[in-house]
Design a protein around this motif. Structure first.
Motif: not given
Length: 350
Positions: A208-215, A250-256, A288-289
């Protein structure tokens, strides 16, 4: 473009030795990407060699040899005026670098003018190409982060080695470096600390960390104070549980990376005004985006028509994603089953 890059890179043998190392420490959380970039630019601006160009263009030049390479152009930092006189600038333009964007950034114009393509840039460009940055993206990369040429090649390779040691796949590394040019400005201690922050605070496993960093690699280098504010808002003010917050991340990290006030306002509208549950929002996080006016216009139009049925178990169900996706015409004709004339008349009443 690709042929040009290959031509550039094959002229000089690549350095064969890179030193790799791994860092493990409990250092404090690194400063934000913006602060890191500002430090570099402040450092450039304070350089003694650059200070001599801070005088007025009307003052006499003490030593004419100082401006022999670029006569009458250094103080103005107008690349367009003398790009044809500099082989280095010609090469950058050929790569697709937008030189005019350097002129408004403190210290960057001076820094670029001092570089020699063969001496200071060629091997860095080769490194980026070997890392997987597409030939047609090299110009955009350099436009965003010309300070990459200030970094030691061995340090850059060490940062790639770190990702490899953490089981990032080659295509993941390529995406990270391409999508976030500033990633390589962060040493391994800082990246490790930031990845650890997300892993700990959102209970992520390795994949999940790798997925987040890549996405969304930009989130990893983003201002952590801002990330913490949005985390607090999502959890405490919006009321999402820990597992729900993790799902959103994990689905919409841009929210942060959204402005906290805008995020809160949007949530208030779709949760309190539209009466959407947390579960509904989790299933359609694009809301939210999406810009406030689009959601409001479409929801209010459906309300005007008596069609605000967002429960999939009920008849005349309206998919929530239709409030965020597609053109207005598609929404009006395919979802609302109306026409643009009626929709435009309605908008005038808002």
């Amino acid at each position: 473009m690709r042929k040009f890059v290959l031509k550039v890179l094959k002229l000089v043998p690549r350095s064969e030795i890179y030193t790799s190392c791994r860092y493990w420490s409990n250092t404090t959380i690194a400063p934000s990407q913006q602060n890191a970039l500002q430090c570099y630019e402040d450092d450039l601006a304070n350089d003694d060699q650059l200070q001599k160009w801070s005088r007025s263009v009307l003052e006499p030049v003490a030593n004419p040899l100082d401006v022999e390479a670029f006569p009458n152009t250094q103080p103005a930092f107008n690349f367009a005026a003398y790009v044809n006189k500099s082989p280095t600038l010609k090469q950058l333009v050929a790569l697709g670098v937008e030189l005019h964007k350097f002129e408004k950034r403190k210290g960057i114009a001076q820094f670029v003018l001092r570089l020699d393509f063969d001496r200071d840039m060629r091997e860095h460009i080769r490194f980026l190409a070997d890392t997987g940055v597409p030939a047609d993206m090299l110009g955009e990369f350099i436009t965003k982060n010309p300070l990459i040429f200030k970094e030691d090649l061995e340090n850059l390779q060490t940062r790639i080695n770190y990702l490899q040691s953490k089981s990032f796949l080659p295509q993941q590394i390529t995406r990270i470096v391409t999508k976030e040019p500033f990633w390589l400005m962060f040493n391994t201690k800082r990246i490790d600390r930031r990845l650890g922050y997300f892993q700990k605070n959102f209970q992520l496993v390795g994949d999940e960390v790798r997925t987040l960093a890549t996405k969304q690699p930009r989130l990893i280098t983003y201002n952590l104070e801002h990330v913490q504010r949005n985390t607090f808002s999502v959890k405490e003010e919006m009321g999402f549980e820990a597992d729900e917050m993790k799902q959103l991340l994990l689905t919409k990290p841009k929210i942060w990376m959204m402005k906290t006030e805008a995020l809160q306002y949007r949530f208030d509208y779709i949760h309190r005004r539209m009466k959407l549950t947390h579960d509904q929002i989790l299933k359609t996080p694009d809301l939210l985006l999406t810009r406030d006016f689009r959601i409001k216009q479409r929801h209010e139009f459906l309300k005007f028509l008596g069609k605000t049925q967002y429960d999939p178990k009920q008849e005349l169900y309206i998919p929530l994603k239709s409030l965020a996706a597609g053109t207005d015409e598609q929404f009006v004709t395919e979802i609302a089953k109306s026409n643009m004339e009626c929709y435009n008349r309605f908008l005038k009443t808002l």
